[in-house]
Design an enzyme around this catalytic site. Structure first.
Site, PDB file in Angstrom:
ATOM      1  N   ASP A   1       0.819  -1.227   0.000  1.00  0.00           N
ATOM      2  CA  ASP A   1       0.000   0.000   0.000  1.00  0.00           C
ATOM      3  C   ASP A   1       0.847   1.268   0.000  1.00  0.00           C
ATOM      4  OD1 ASP A   1      -2.441  -1.574   0.322  1.00  0.00           O
ATOM      5  OD2 ASP A   1      -1.777  -1.880   2.382  1.00  0.00           O
TER       6      ASP A   1
ATOM      7  N   HIS B   1      -3.849  -1.614  -6.565  1.00  0.00           N
ATOM      8  CA  HIS B   1      -3.167  -0.396  -6.991  1.00  0.00           C
ATOM      9  C   HIS B   1      -4.202   0.649  -7.396  1.00  0.00           C
ATOM     10  CE1 HIS B   1       0.880  -2.607  -7.876  1.00  0.00           C
ATOM     11  NE2 HIS B   1       0.516  -2.621  -6.611  1.00  0.00           N
TER      12      HIS B   1
END
Length: 433
Positions: free
Chosen positions: A14, A42
């Site tokens: 992340d 993503h």
């Protein structure tokens, strides 16, 4: 000139790799996913529209780019088709410029059921997986029983092998986990229609990449997850089932190390982690609330709230060494705006022995206390700033300290969610090796 650039996460995932890939791929010919599966998430913001990709390489948002899902990726054909159709709603069409390795293992329903059954059985000791079948699919690969993308080209062989594997899984699901069985016929029925949709995409992607390298094409290798979720170098057993460090690029594509010109490590200006596992700098105070709210810290794959904490430079330095990083990209610098003070963890201390620990064994993590350096924060907004000199003095001082600690340069700084909110300190395509 650096033609082939690896972009990987230095923390627990992340970190904002998708945006960085998107920004750099506009000048490239190929973008390659080399490990993980649709457990990655993503997030890209383009023209105020949020696009979340789990499996397809982020760089395919640029219409001149060819995408590769290489052999190190485990592939759910259903999720792949779902993403292709989602992109089409944004007028992004990838059928003729996306290729999938014939060696990529398949993720099918029995993997998902096994993942769910195991987590349920573990109870409070659960690992916190995404429940998407990633681990069981990699197990099949290592045990040499996996169905692979290339098997979809032979329906008769596929049917025979699928039935055997389903019988293997059902024995465990029913007998040990007391879980519902999966139906081989239903899996096959659902799988067959996907074949025509992806048939022309199935290729020997290693050969495609070798040809591209020989033709001096620019290639971006897009990592998923982060270094401390790596199966070998992460905070085991709270890790993913693939190599998310630099070794995964080589084994996951068939491209040798001599062909990799620059390795970019992406790190948030603070730390986050989803799910269980060690997290030395974790916060439970108003700063945690600040990070969560301003940074929108909720998993793009699971929707779970991310745990937040100060930047862990001990872990970051280890990631620099493990991955032989050429430089760093600092993301979400703007999330630090408005904080009175900012901390960096520069060492770990064992609270029982007072010993300074470089990197703990799994049983030592619970006794670890972070040692911090504290720096003044800033009130000026950094959101959307595009030049290093325009950052507040305190922000530049923070970046400089990260460079001093890690002993590598910060080459890119992200100052917001949009693809245009970025500072290129150096053009990494033109840095001498």
């Amino acid at each position: 000139m650096n033609k082939n650039i690896v972009i990987l996460g230095t923390q627990w995932g992340d970190e904002g790799k998708g945006k960085v890939v998107d920004c750099l791929t506009k000048d490239s010919s190929y973008v390659v996913r080399y490990q993980g599966g649709h457990n990655a998430g993503h997030t890209l913001v383009v023209n105020d529209k949020k696009i979340i990709l789990h499996l397809i390489p982020s760089g395919l948002l640029h219409k001149n780019v060819i995408g590769i899902i290489a052999n190190g990726v485990v592939v759910s054909p259903f999720e792949l088709i779902k993403e292709i159709k989602m992109l089409e709603t944004h007028n992004i069409f990838v059928h003729k410029r996306l290729f999938i390795s014939n060696s990529s293992p398949l993720i099918l329903q029995y993997h998902i059921e096994m993942d769910i059954a195991r987590e349920k059985k573990l109870g409070i000791s659960a690992l916190g997986t995404t429940g998407r079948g990633i681990g069981p699919a990699y197990e099949d690969k290592i045990a040499r029983r996996a169905l692979r993308i290339g098997d979809l080209k032979n329906e008769k062989t596929l049917s025979i092998r699928l039935e055997k594997i389903v019988n293997y899984y059902n024995h465990q699901l029913v007998s040990f986990y007391k879980h519902k069985p999966v139906d081989y016929k239903i899996i096959l029925r659902d799988l067959l229609p996907t074949i025509d949709l992806i048939y022309d995409m199935i290729k020997d992607t290693t050969s495609i990449l070798h040809t591209a390298i020989q033709s001096n094409k620019k290639i971006i290798f897009e990592g998923a997850q982060g270094s401390f979720l790596d199966i070998d170098h992460g905070t085991y057993p709270y890790v993913t089932s693939s190599n998310s460090t630099i070794g995964g690029v080589i084994t996951g594509t068939g491209v040798g190390s001599k062909s990799l010109d620059y390795i970019l490590g992406v790190t948030k200006a603070y730390s986050t982690r989803v799910g269980y596992g060690p997290f030395p700098t974790e916060l439970f105070d108003d700063v945690d609330k600040h990070f969560s709210k301003k940074g929108h810290e909720f998993g793009s794959t699971t929707g779970r709230k991310r745990r937040t904490g100060w930047l862990d430079a001990v872990a970051l330095c280890r990631s620099v060494r493990i991955n032989s990083l050429s430089g760093l990209c600092i993301t979400k610098l703007d999330v630090l705006d408005g904080l009175y003070e900012i901390k960096i963890c520069t060492a770990y201390k064992n609270i029982n022995t007072l010993e300074i620990i470089s990197f703990p064994d799994i049983d030592e993590w619970k006794n670890i206390e972070p040692i911090y350096e504290t720096y003044p924060g800033w009130n000026k907004k950094t959101l959307g700033i595009k030049k290093l000199i325009d950052l507040p003095y305190e922000a530049r001082n923070y970046i400089n300290r990260i460079e001093e600690i890690t002993q590598i340069p910060v080459d890119i700084i992200s100052t917001g969610p949009d693809r245009s909110d970025i500072i290129f300190v150096r053009d990494i395509f033109f840095i001498k090796k």
